[in-house]
Design a protein around this motif. Sequence first.
Motif, PDB file in Angstrom:
ATOM      1  N   LEU A  96      46.357  41.245  57.540  1.00  0.00           N
ATOM      2  CA  LEU A  96      46.624  42.419  56.578  1.00  0.00           C
ATOM      3  C   LEU A  96      45.845  41.950  55.380  1.00  0.00           C
ATOM      4  O   LEU A  96      45.336  42.603  54.569  1.00  0.00           O
ATOM      5  N   ALA A  97      46.075  40.688  54.807  1.00  0.00           N
ATOM      6  CA  ALA A  97      45.682  40.284  53.562  1.00  0.00           C
ATOM      7  C   ALA A  97      44.306  40.316  53.651  1.00  0.00           C
ATOM      8  O   ALA A  97      43.439  40.496  52.849  1.00  0.00           O
ATOM      9  N   LYS A  98      43.593  39.723  55.072  1.00  0.00           N
ATOM     10  CA  LYS A  98      42.118  39.528  55.195  1.00  0.00           C
ATOM     11  C   LYS A  98      41.390  40.980  54.992  1.00  0.00           C
ATOM     12  O   LYS A  98      40.626  41.218  54.322  1.00  0.00           O
ATOM     13  N   VAL A  99      42.111  42.051  55.591  1.00  0.00           N
ATOM     14  CA  VAL A  99      41.703  43.290  55.702  1.00  0.00           C
ATOM     15  C   VAL A  99      41.458  44.060  54.129  1.00  0.00           C
ATOM     16  O   VAL A  99      40.623  44.539  54.122  1.00  0.00           O
ATOM     17  N   LYS A 100      42.585  43.950  53.609  1.00  0.00           N
ATOM     18  CA  LYS A 100      42.628  44.315  52.131  1.00  0.00           C
ATOM     19  C   LYS A 100      41.610  43.749  51.355  1.00  0.00           C
ATOM     20  O   LYS A 100      41.026  44.290  50.460  1.00  0.00           O
ATOM     21  N   SER A 101      41.191  42.295  51.550  1.00  0.00           N
ATOM     22  CA  SER A 101      40.164  41.603  50.791  1.00  0.00           C
ATOM     23  C   SER A 101      38.645  42.215  51.171  1.00  0.00           C
ATOM     24  O   SER A 101      38.331  42.604  50.297  1.00  0.00           O
ATOM     25  N   ILE A 102      38.616  42.527  52.469  1.00  0.00           N
ATOM     26  CA  ILE A 102      37.230  43.225  52.803  1.00  0.00           C
ATOM     27  C   ILE A 102      37.103  44.436  52.166  1.00  0.00           C
ATOM     28  O   ILE A 102      35.924  44.959  51.802  1.00  0.00           O
ATOM     29  N   ILE A 103      38.273  45.461  52.256  1.00  0.00           N
ATOM     30  CA  ILE A 103      38.145  46.724  51.570  1.00  0.00           C
ATOM     31  C   ILE A 103      37.822  46.495  50.254  1.00  0.00           C
ATOM     32  O   ILE A 103      37.076  47.263  49.632  1.00  0.00           O
ATOM     33  N   THR A 104      38.481  45.559  49.425  1.00  0.00           N
ATOM     34  CA  THR A 104      38.224  45.492  48.141  1.00  0.00           C
ATOM     35  C   THR A 104      36.529  44.985  47.747  1.00  0.00           C
ATOM     36  O   THR A 104      35.867  45.579  47.034  1.00  0.00           O
ATOM     37  N   TYR A 105      36.328  44.321  48.838  1.00  0.00           N
ATOM     38  CA  TYR A 105      34.413  43.730  48.719  1.00  0.00           C
ATOM     39  C   TYR A 105      33.726  45.076  48.823  1.00  0.00           C
ATOM     40  O   TYR A 105      32.790  45.397  48.359  1.00  0.00           O
ATOM     41  N   TYR A 106      34.299  45.976  49.861  1.00  0.00           N
ATOM     42  CA  TYR A 106      33.272  47.232  50.261  1.00  0.00           C
ATOM     43  C   TYR A 106      33.407  48.192  49.114  1.00  0.00           C
ATOM     44  O   TYR A 106      32.440  48.806  48.734  1.00  0.00           O
ATOM     45  N   GLN A 107      34.665  48.314  48.394  1.00  0.00           N
ATOM     46  CA  GLN A 107      34.635  49.161  47.201  1.00  0.00           C
ATOM     47  C   GLN A 107      33.612  48.672  46.182  1.00  0.00           C
ATOM     48  O   GLN A 107      33.041  49.522  45.476  1.00  0.00           O
ATOM     49  N   ARG A 108      33.362  47.294  45.842  1.00  0.00           N
ATOM     50  CA  ARG A 108      32.656  46.864  44.869  1.00  0.00           C
ATOM     51  C   ARG A 108      31.389  47.184  45.226  1.00  0.00           C
ATOM     52  O   ARG A 108      30.430  47.297  44.275  1.00  0.00           O
ATOM     53  N   ILE A 109      30.819  46.873  46.701  1.00  0.00           N
ATOM     54  CA  ILE A 109      29.481  47.300  47.124  1.00  0.00           C
ATOM     55  C   ILE A 109      28.944  48.680  46.797  1.00  0.00           C
ATOM     56  O   ILE A 109      28.028  49.011  46.410  1.00  0.00           O
ATOM     57  N   LYS A 110      30.139  49.400  47.242  1.00  0.00           N
ATOM     58  CA  LYS A 110      30.004  50.827  46.916  1.00  0.00           C
ATOM     59  C   LYS A 110      29.629  51.473  45.514  1.00  0.00           C
ATOM     60  O   LYS A 110      28.827  52.038  45.134  1.00  0.00           O
ATOM     61  N   ASP A 111      30.431  50.794  44.391  1.00  0.00           N
ATOM     62  CA  ASP A 111      30.056  50.977  43.205  1.00  0.00           C
ATOM     63  C   ASP A 111      28.751  50.440  42.788  1.00  0.00           C
ATOM     64  O   ASP A 111      28.116  51.069  41.936  1.00  0.00           O
ATOM     65  N   ILE A 112      28.400  49.343  43.233  1.00  0.00           N
ATOM     66  CA  ILE A 112      26.758  48.932  42.991  1.00  0.00           C
ATOM     67  C   ILE A 112      25.929  49.993  43.536  1.00  0.00           C
ATOM     68  O   ILE A 112      25.004  50.074  42.825  1.00  0.00           O
TER      69      ILE A 112
END
Length: 227
Positions: A96-112
Motif C-alpha cells: 500500500l505504501a509503495k502504491v501511494k508513492s507511485i501515485i504521488t510520482y504520477y501526479q508530479r509527472i502530470k503537473d509537469i
Amino acid sequence: MKAKLITCMICLLLIGNPARSANNTVALPILEIVKAVTKKVIKAIDLRIQKLQNKTIWLQNAQKKVENVLSKLKLDEISDWTKKQKDLYQGYYEELAKVKSIITYYQRIKDITKKQTKLVEEYERAWNLFKQDSHFKESEIQYMERVYSGILEESVKNIDQIFLILDSFSTQMSDLKRLEIINKAADQIDSNYDDLTLFNQQNVMLSLQRAKTEAEVNQVKQFYGIP
C-alpha cells in the motif's frame, strides 16, 4: 525508443520549416505533435492513477480484514498461523505504501506535462497577437519566430524526460534516481516557460514604447489585455 522517435520527427519538422512570413503560423507541425503527445501522456497517466487508486482500495480492504482477525486473537494464541497473518498484514502495508508513492510520482509527472501544455498555449496566444501588432517590422517578427522555435525545440526535450520517467516504473530504477529525473524535467520546463514569458513581456514593452500617443498606448494595453 518511442520518445527518441518523437524527438527526431520534431527536429526534422523544425529543420524543414524555416522562417515564414508574418502572416503564417510558425512551425505548426511541431505544435500539433507536442499537443498530441502531451495530451496522450496526460491520458495515460490518468488511467494509471485510476488503476492504482483501485488497487489502493483493494489493499486497504484486505489489510483491514487481516487487522480485524489479528485484533481478536489473544496474546497466548500466537502460533505459526498468526505469524503468517501478521506477515500478510505487513505485506499489504508495504504494498500500500509503495502504491501511494507511485501515485504521488504520477501526479508530479502530470503537473509537469500540464506545464508543457500551458507553455504551448501561452506561445500560441502571444505569437498570434505579435503577428498582428503593427509596431513590429517583418524582420522583427521573423526574429521572434526563431526565438520561439528555439524555446519550443528545447521544451520538446521534456517529452523525452517524461517518457523516461514513465518507463522507469517497469524497470529496477531506484526512487532516488527516479526523483532526480522528475526534478530535472520540472526544472527544465519551468526554465522554458520562464524564458517564454520573459520574451513575451519584453515584446509587449517594446510595443508600448513605440506607441506615440496616450490613446495608442491604451489601445496596445487593451490589445494585450494589460489592466
